[in-house]
Design a protein around this motif. Structure first.
Motif, PDB file in Angstrom:
ATOM      1  N   GLN A 160      67.705  72.462 -49.304  1.00 21.10           N
ATOM      2  CA  GLN A 160      66.276  72.307 -49.507  1.00 21.10           C
ATOM      3  C   GLN A 160      65.550  73.606 -49.844  1.00 21.10           C
ATOM      4  O   GLN A 160      64.396  73.810 -49.488  1.00 21.10           O
ATOM      5  CB  GLN A 160      65.656  71.592 -48.305  1.00 21.10           C
ATOM      6  CG  GLN A 160      66.191  70.173 -48.191  1.00 21.10           C
ATOM      7  CD  GLN A 160      65.675  69.398 -47.015  1.00 21.10           C
ATOM      8  OE1 GLN A 160      64.517  69.502 -46.659  1.00 21.10           O
ATOM      9  NE2 GLN A 160      66.552  68.619 -46.394  1.00 21.10           N
ATOM     10  N   GLU A 163      63.238  71.084 -53.446  1.00 22.14           N
ATOM     11  CA  GLU A 163      63.096  69.704 -52.968  1.00 22.14           C
ATOM     12  C   GLU A 163      63.532  68.674 -54.008  1.00 22.14           C
ATOM     13  O   GLU A 163      64.144  67.660 -53.674  1.00 22.14           O
ATOM     14  CB  GLU A 163      61.636  69.427 -52.576  1.00 22.14           C
ATOM     15  CG  GLU A 163      61.276  69.827 -51.164  1.00 22.14           C
ATOM     16  CD  GLU A 163      60.951  71.315 -51.029  1.00 22.14           C
ATOM     17  OE1 GLU A 163      60.903  71.810 -49.898  1.00 22.14           O
ATOM     18  OE2 GLU A 163      60.752  71.970 -52.076  1.00 22.14           O
ATOM     19  N   HIS A 301      58.134  65.114 -48.086  1.00 20.93           N
ATOM     20  CA  HIS A 301      59.049  64.855 -49.198  1.00 20.93           C
ATOM     21  C   HIS A 301      58.773  63.486 -49.805  1.00 20.93           C
ATOM     22  O   HIS A 301      58.754  63.331 -51.029  1.00 20.93           O
ATOM     23  CB  HIS A 301      60.487  64.935 -48.684  1.00 20.93           C
ATOM     24  CG  HIS A 301      61.538  64.810 -49.729  1.00 20.93           C
ATOM     25  ND1 HIS A 301      61.977  63.600 -50.205  1.00 20.93           N
ATOM     26  CD2 HIS A 301      62.243  65.750 -50.413  1.00 20.93           C
ATOM     27  CE1 HIS A 301      62.911  63.785 -51.118  1.00 20.93           C
ATOM     28  NE2 HIS A 301      63.094  65.082 -51.260  1.00 20.93           N
TER      29      HIS A 301
END
Length: 315
Positions: A160, A163, A301
């Motif tokens: 990450q 993303e 996210h």
């Protein structure tokens, strides 16, 4: 109680006793070290001392009976076992974090930093629209757009550092997820002064020309799906770093290239290019939004994925 039910209850009790013996705070240390790939940076991120993090890592090694991390230069690298643990563990931590009081993601007030990789030439097509859309909905969020994609992009997603990836290549491993954003028509581009080709080009003529392509060795190569086909393998190619380089070479040589129609039309006047349809090429260039499964339960996210998937952002 039947003998079978008794065995199930005993197994559950043993599992609960084992879990109570585990310091679950170690899992947050593991998560931070995996992301930072550095003990000192992980300690700073967690607000802990470096010796405390090192001690936690030592306890993790005993817990999982694996080295987990090995030295690499000034940092560390995860072992195969650590990589296997990271996805499920991160999902579990995010599930817990999402249920804590005050864990809701509020885009209007969030100051979170997100990083999105936009493979060339999609940075030119989508970059400004994505930035403006996010700014409109979440004015304090900082969005980093990265158009320089390395062969390490799968690890950047896994840990990450990035993303999302938006590009024409699809990740084959099942640990990555994706949605289709759109499909691009393809066209042939060549210099206006090209001495041999006109609008009535045949497939045999196409195969006899030298082609400029995005390096077929790269995961994110736009050209790869078309030039690995049996019918195209005898084509002589000049490999370039990205589609901008491809167009530049085509405009100044007798080479040709297959590119997205929108890009060819956008650059045709500037680079003195001609665009010729290729009716016998049925494929379209599919653009994917990709991410790693370990981030799925993160509400921030989820919000950004929804934003990036909206037509007003990608058209």
């Amino acid at each position: 109680m039947s003998e079978l039910n008794s065995e199930v209850v005993i197994d559950q009790c043993v599992s609960e006793i084992h879990l109570r013996s585990v310091d679950l705070n170690l899992l947050t240390v593991f998560d931070a070290v995996m992301q930072m790939q550095n003990i000192t940076r992980a300690a700073s991120f967690l607000g802990m001392s470096q010796p405390a993090v090192s001690n936690a890592v030592a306890r993790l090694k005993l817990m999982f009976n694996d080295e987990l991390f090995v030295r690499c230069g000034r940092g560390i690298q995860p072992t195969v076992r650590a990589k296997q643990l990271f996805g499920p563990m991160r999902q579990a931590l995010q599930l817990v974090q999402n249920e804590l009081p005050g864990a809701e993601f509020e885009p209007v007030t969030s100051e979170r930093i997100f990083s999105v990789a936009l493979c060339s030439p999609l940075d030119l097509r989508l970059g400004a629209a994505i930035i403006n859309r996010v700014k409109e909905m979440a004015p304090q969020i900082h969005l980093k757009i990265n158009s320089y994609i390395t062969s390490n992009i799968d690890n950047q997603l896994r840990y990450q550092d990035v993303e999302f990836v938006i590009g024409y290549a699809n990740f084959e491993s099942t640990e990555f997820n994706n949605v289709v954003l759109f499909e691009d028509e393809l066209t042939l581009v060549l210099a206006q002064k090209h001495p041999r080709i006109d609008a009535n080009i045949t497939q045999e003529q196409l195969l006899s020309e030298q082609h400029a392509v995005v390096s077929l060795e790269e995961f994110y190569s736009f050209s790869k799906p078309y030039y690995i086909k049996e019918t195209m393998r005898r084509v002589i190619t000049q490999q370039c770093t990205d589609l901008y380089s491809v167009l530049s070479i085509v405009s100044n040589t007798d080479m040709v290239a297959i590119v997205p129609a929108w890009l060819a039309q956008q650059q045709a006047e500037k680079l003195q290019l001609r665009c010729i349809p290729l009716p016998w090429i049925e494929e379209k260039a599919t653009c994917y939004l990709s991410w790693h499964e370990s981030a799925e339960r993160d509400k921030g996210h989820q919000w950004l994925k929804s934003m990036l998937s909206q037509p007003e952002t990608t058209e």
